[in-house]
Every structure is written in C-alpha cells, then in structure tokens.
Design an enzyme around this catalytic site. Structure first.
Site, PDB file in Angstrom:
ATOM      1  N   ARG A  63       0.835  -1.218   0.000  1.00 38.71           N
ATOM      2  CA  ARG A  63       0.000   0.000   0.000  1.00 38.71           C
ATOM      3  C   ARG A  63       0.862   1.257   0.000  1.00 38.71           C
ATOM      4  O   ARG A  63       0.411   2.333  -0.391  1.00 38.71           O
ATOM      5  CB  ARG A  63      -0.968  -0.009   1.193  1.00 38.71           C
ATOM      6  CG  ARG A  63      -1.761   1.291   1.369  1.00 38.71           C
ATOM      7  CD  ARG A  63      -3.117   1.089   2.042  1.00 38.71           C
ATOM      8  NE  ARG A  63      -3.023   0.253   3.221  1.00 38.71           N
ATOM      9  CZ  ARG A  63      -2.530   0.642   4.401  1.00 38.71           C
ATOM     10  NH1 ARG A  63      -2.093   1.870   4.570  1.00 38.71           N
ATOM     11  NH2 ARG A  63      -2.494  -0.200   5.415  1.00 38.71           N
ATOM     12  N   TYR A 116     -14.665  15.193 -15.856  1.00 39.90           N
ATOM     13  CA  TYR A 116     -15.182  13.825 -15.861  1.00 39.90           C
ATOM     14  C   TYR A 116     -16.227  13.670 -14.744  1.00 39.90           C
ATOM     15  O   TYR A 116     -16.072  14.248 -13.659  1.00 39.90           O
ATOM     16  CB  TYR A 116     -14.006  12.841 -15.695  1.00 39.90           C
ATOM     17  CG  TYR A 116     -14.440  11.457 -15.323  1.00 39.90           C
ATOM     18  CD1 TYR A 116     -15.294  10.721 -16.151  1.00 39.90           C
ATOM     19  CD2 TYR A 116     -14.023  10.872 -14.135  1.00 39.90           C
ATOM     20  CE1 TYR A 116     -15.714   9.454 -15.801  1.00 39.90           C
ATOM     21  CE2 TYR A 116     -14.434   9.598 -13.778  1.00 39.90           C
ATOM     22  CZ  TYR A 116     -15.285   8.904 -14.610  1.00 39.90           C
ATOM     23  OH  TYR A 116     -15.694   7.648 -14.252  1.00 39.90           O
ATOM     24  N   ASP A 188      -5.582  16.939 -15.072  1.00 42.26           N
ATOM     25  CA  ASP A 188      -5.880  15.574 -15.492  1.00 42.26           C
ATOM     26  C   ASP A 188      -5.588  15.501 -16.994  1.00 42.26           C
ATOM     27  O   ASP A 188      -6.279  16.104 -17.813  1.00 42.26           O
ATOM     28  CB  ASP A 188      -7.350  15.257 -15.198  1.00 42.26           C
ATOM     29  CG  ASP A 188      -7.715  13.814 -15.536  1.00 42.26           C
ATOM     30  OD1 ASP A 188      -7.111  13.238 -16.453  1.00 42.26           O
ATOM     31  OD2 ASP A 188      -8.636  13.276 -14.892  1.00 42.26           O
ATOM     32  N   LYS A 213      -6.847   4.046 -19.215  1.00 39.57           N
ATOM     33  CA  LYS A 213      -7.173   4.449 -20.579  1.00 39.57           C
ATOM     34  C   LYS A 213      -5.978   4.206 -21.509  1.00 39.57           C
ATOM     35  O   LYS A 213      -5.552   3.080 -21.663  1.00 39.57           O
ATOM     36  CB  LYS A 213      -7.646   5.913 -20.564  1.00 39.57           C
ATOM     37  CG  LYS A 213      -8.714   6.207 -19.503  1.00 39.57           C
ATOM     38  CD  LYS A 213      -9.961   5.392 -19.725  1.00 39.57           C
ATOM     39  CE  LYS A 213     -11.106   5.570 -18.736  1.00 39.57           C
ATOM     40  NZ  LYS A 213     -10.886   5.957 -17.376  1.00 39.57           N
TER      41      LYS A 213
HETATM   42  C1  3LM Z   1     -14.983   7.375 -18.956  1.00 41.94           C
HETATM   43  N1  3LM Z   1     -13.352   7.892 -17.332  1.00 41.94           N
HETATM   44  O1  3LM Z   1     -15.559   6.540 -19.652  1.00 41.94           O
HETATM   45  P1  3LM Z   1     -10.705   5.435 -13.445  1.00 41.94           P
HETATM   46  N2  3LM Z   1     -10.120  11.171 -15.330  1.00 41.94           N
HETATM   47  C2  3LM Z   1     -10.675  11.098 -16.552  1.00 41.94           C
HETATM   48  C3  3LM Z   1     -11.441   9.983 -16.894  1.00 41.94           C
HETATM   49  O2  3LM Z   1     -11.988   9.938 -18.110  1.00 41.94           O
HETATM   50  C4  3LM Z   1     -11.653   8.959 -15.950  1.00 41.94           C
HETATM   51  C5  3LM Z   1     -11.062   9.071 -14.691  1.00 41.94           C
HETATM   52  C6  3LM Z   1     -10.295  10.188 -14.418  1.00 41.94           C
HETATM   53  C7  3LM Z   1     -14.277   6.973 -17.731  1.00 41.94           C
HETATM   54  C8  3LM Z   1     -14.519   5.842 -17.040  1.00 41.94           C
HETATM   55  S1  3LM Z   1     -17.134   5.966 -16.457  1.00 41.94           S
HETATM   56  C9  3LM Z   1     -18.134   4.939 -15.531  1.00 41.94           C
HETATM   57  C10 3LM Z   1     -15.735   5.035 -16.988  1.00 41.94           C
HETATM   58  C11 3LM Z   1     -10.459  12.201 -17.515  1.00 41.94           C
HETATM   59  C12 3LM Z   1     -12.482   7.756 -16.243  1.00 41.94           C
HETATM   60  C13 3LM Z   1     -11.216   8.017 -13.643  1.00 41.94           C
HETATM   61  O3  3LM Z   1     -10.939   5.504 -11.978  1.00 41.94           O
HETATM   62  O4  3LM Z   1      -9.448   4.707 -13.792  1.00 41.94           O
HETATM   63  O5  3LM Z   1     -11.924   4.979 -14.199  1.00 41.94           O
HETATM   64  O6  3LM Z   1     -10.389   6.935 -13.936  1.00 41.94           O
HETATM   65  O7  3LM Z   1     -14.948   8.583 -19.271  1.00 41.94           O
END
Ligand code: 3LM
Length: 399
Positions: A63, A116, A188, A213
C-alpha cells in the site's frame, strides 16, 4: 541506466520501453519481474524501525510501495518529465488521494467548467461536504485567470482535453496564474497522455492520469498515476494514499500498464491518425450537426491545440442534427464499435455522456458546464479506419 539518465539522452518512445529498468538487475530478464508480495521482510528489528522512520529507504508494504510499482512510477516520471510519480488502483484513486492530501476544510478549489463525471461528483458531493469550496470557472478565457488572481484559491484543477466535450485549457497560462496566486495547479491529462502534452514542463504542479485508458491501452486493467515534484508526490504517498484512500495499484496491474506503455507512442500515433480520418468524415456527413476534434480546421481552440498538443489524440465528441434520439438510434445500430464507457482502448468505444459517464451532473449542471444532452463520445480505436467509418455509415440515421 535509470529514468533520470534516460530523460537526458533518449526520446519518449525509448523511455516508454526502457526507463527505470536494467536487465542486469534481474538476472538479465528483458521483461521485468513482478513482485507479487503484499509485505516485505526486514533483516532485524532495528532495520524495521529505520524503514518506518524513513532513515533507511525500504519497501514495507505494497500500500506504500512495491518494486514493480516503483518501476512503473519511475517510467511515468520519466515520460512526464517529472521528478517523481505515484501509482494508484484507478484514476479516481489518483484524484481522490491527491486532493485529500493537498486541501483542508476552508480551502477553495477553482476548477474548469467541464470535468469527468466522477471527478465532478467527488468535488461537489464529496470534498464540498468537508468544508472545501468548489468554484467552477471558465479557465479557457482571461476572465478565468482573473478569478484565480482575485480568489487566491489553494488549488486550481482542470482537464485538457476535457471529458467529454474536448474543451482545452491553456496549461501554461493557467499554471502561471495559479503560481502567481499561491495556488497549486493540478491537471488531469488522461486524454492527452505524455505523448501529446507534458503539463509539468508547461508549469503544472501535478499531472494526473486514469492509467486505465491510453497508458494501459488494452482495456484490461484499472490504474491511476500522479506525477510532479518529489516533495508533493511524497506527501500524496504518505497521507492520501497510505492513510486516507488506500487506493494502491496491484502489482499485476502495474505489469499490464508497463506492457501497455511500451507501445504508447505507436498507439497514440495510430489513434490520432484514425481519429483524424473519422472526424473529417463525420464533419462532412449531412446528419452530423457538430464535431469537436482538435485536429479539425474549425476546432474553436485550434491555435492552442497546435501549441499544446503534439497530435490531436483519439477522442471525438459529436452531435447529430436529430439530437439525442438520433444519437441513440446510431448507437443502437453499430455492429463493430462497442457501446461502452472508458476510452483509449484498442477497440473503438462509443457512449452517451449525459446518460452514462456524466449522469452524475443534473441536467441543469450539464447545461451550465457545456455537456450537451445530445453529445456522443467516440473513442477511436486501432481498427482499420475504413471499417470504423463503414460501421458509422451503416448506422447513421437517414437524412
Ligand atoms: C470514462 N473515465 O468513460 P478510473 N479522469 C478522466 C477519466 O476519463 C476517468 C477518470 C479520471 C471513464 C470511465 S465511467 C463509468 C468510466 C479524464 C475515467 C477516472 O478511476 O481509472 O476509471 O479513472 O470517461
């Protein structure tokens, strides 16, 4: 050969393959070993104590740190031209751990308008409950910079390009305004990746990624990254990650993301080329009302895109003349492009932000923050572009 040597000598595609790792350190293995260990043993009680006080750097518990995560962190720091990086279980793990570490009750965060959906929810329904003021501001105009100067917030937070509508924020200008006002700037950069934009070089304090992603690239592992000055990253590791969220990345996921990074440069080149072809085709289609893609001549922030992005990336936002109903009909008829959230995968993915990723906003909030009810988001994959277009063509509503 560590990350810092490579930073000086090699290009980003090379660093994505080699930074932070020498086969000689692991019996010559070209592919690095994966340390599936939650805990680490100490030679003596005194060594254990010194590890906990920080007098002797050592892995204690996954962790906090782990050799496989460490490699991913050094590689991402190299790619982002940052002093240090930190891996998390997900992008939201990175965002929440970072913000829990850097703000306290009474602080203000100035954000850009479009974020987001879960980031928006964390800020407005999470941090706001703990006495942090969230001030959405249009950071794409001079007035937004004036707001930063006048309000002197603790932190300025934005995405570029923004999910889902492709708004860009001038990282250089906003980071400078934040610094001037004594605020930290946190970007971001999930949509851009270090192949297209380097926020730290442009003056930002922290760059965040959903590694789920493009960094992973194959849609098979969640992950998050924060990168920036060592002192800030150490704070995020020892407070937000260790004691607040516990959102540590699994070593297996680090391996998957290290593997993905090896082809990041190549993939971003192809994602961008494919998206350019698809965006151009969409922009000429009679039932398409609007296309937002930084590589198109009529993109409203074209000059900034050219200055800040090495390539336009693989994300397109568009709207049909028939609005939401037409967009839903298009989505229903697709046969190759998958109806799914997430982005940056080999597979093309399509989704409707208002009812999916950005359903955390109320309709009024979406209207205020530039997320159209009929907006469709397409993450252009690595298939043959002619096949992506053929699928869109057969699914388009009749004129
Ligand atoms: C999406 N986005 O489909 P995770 N910052 C950005 C993002 O696009 C995302 C995160 C952070 C999407 C996920 S939506 C239910 C699915 C610009 C995620 C968060 O925690 O790794 O999903 O990242 O746009």
């Amino acid at each position: 050969m560590d990350g810092s040597n490579l930073k000086l000598q090699h290009g980003r595609a090379t660093r994505a393959i080699h930074a932070g790792y020498e086969p000689a350190d692991a019996d010559g293995a070209i592919s690095p070993p994966v340390h599936f260990s939650s805990s680490f043993s100490f030679a003596s009680a005194a060594d254990a104590r010194d590890a906990f006080t920080g007098d002797r750097p050592a892995h204690i518990y996954t962790r906090i740190s782990n050799p496989t995560l460490d490699l991913l962190e050094r590689r991402m720091a190299s790619l982002e031209d940052a002093e240090a990086a930190l891996a998390f279980a997900s992008g939201m793990g990175a965002i929440t751990s970072t913000l829990w570490s850097l703000v306290q009750p009474g602080d203000e965060i100035v954000t850009d308008l479009t974020l987001y959906g879960s980031t928006f929810a964390f800020l407005h329904h999470g941090l706001a409950r703990f006495g942090v003021t969230i001030s959405p501001t249009d950071l794409s105009v001079q007035k937004g910079l004036d707001v930063i100067a006048a309000r002197r917030p603790r932190l300025v937070y934005f995405e570029s390009p923004a999910n889902p509508n492709m708004r860009l924020v001038d990282i250089t200008a906003v980071s400078a305004a934040a610094r001037e006002a004594g605020a930290l700037s946190v970007v971001d950069s999930t949509y851009a990746t270090p192949c297209l934009t380097r926020p730290i070089t442009l003056g930002a304090d922290v760059v965040l990624h959903s590694a789920t992603k493009y960094l992973c690239g194959h849609g098979d592992a969640l992950g998050g990254i924060a990168a920036g000055r060592r002192e800030l990253i150490d704070t995020i590791r020892m407070t937000g990650l260790k004691d607040m969220t516990g959102a540590a990345m699994a070593p297996f996921n680090a391996m998957m993301i290290l593997r993905g990074l090896k082809t990041l440069d190549l993939r971003m080149e192809r994602h961008s080329a494919n998206a350019e072809i698809v965006a151009r085709w969409l922009s000429h289609h009679p039932v398409v009302a609007a296309v937002a893609f930084p590589g198109l001549g009529d993109f409203p922030q074209r000059a900034l895109a050219e200055r800040q992005m090495d390539r336009p990336g693989g994300m397109i936002a568009f709207e049909l003349t028939g609005g939401l109903d037409a967009g839903s009909a298009l989505m229903d008829r697709l046969m190759l492009i998958r109806r799914a959230v997430s982005l940056g995968d080999t597979d093309s993915l399509i989704q409707h932000p208002a009812s999916m990723t950005h359903s955390t906003y109320t309709p009024e909030e979406r209207a205020r923050f530039g997320i159209g009810e009929g907006l469709i988001r397409l993450s252009v994959g690595l298939e043959d572009p002619a096949d992506i277009i053929a699928d869109l063509e057969q699914a388009m509503p009749a004129i």
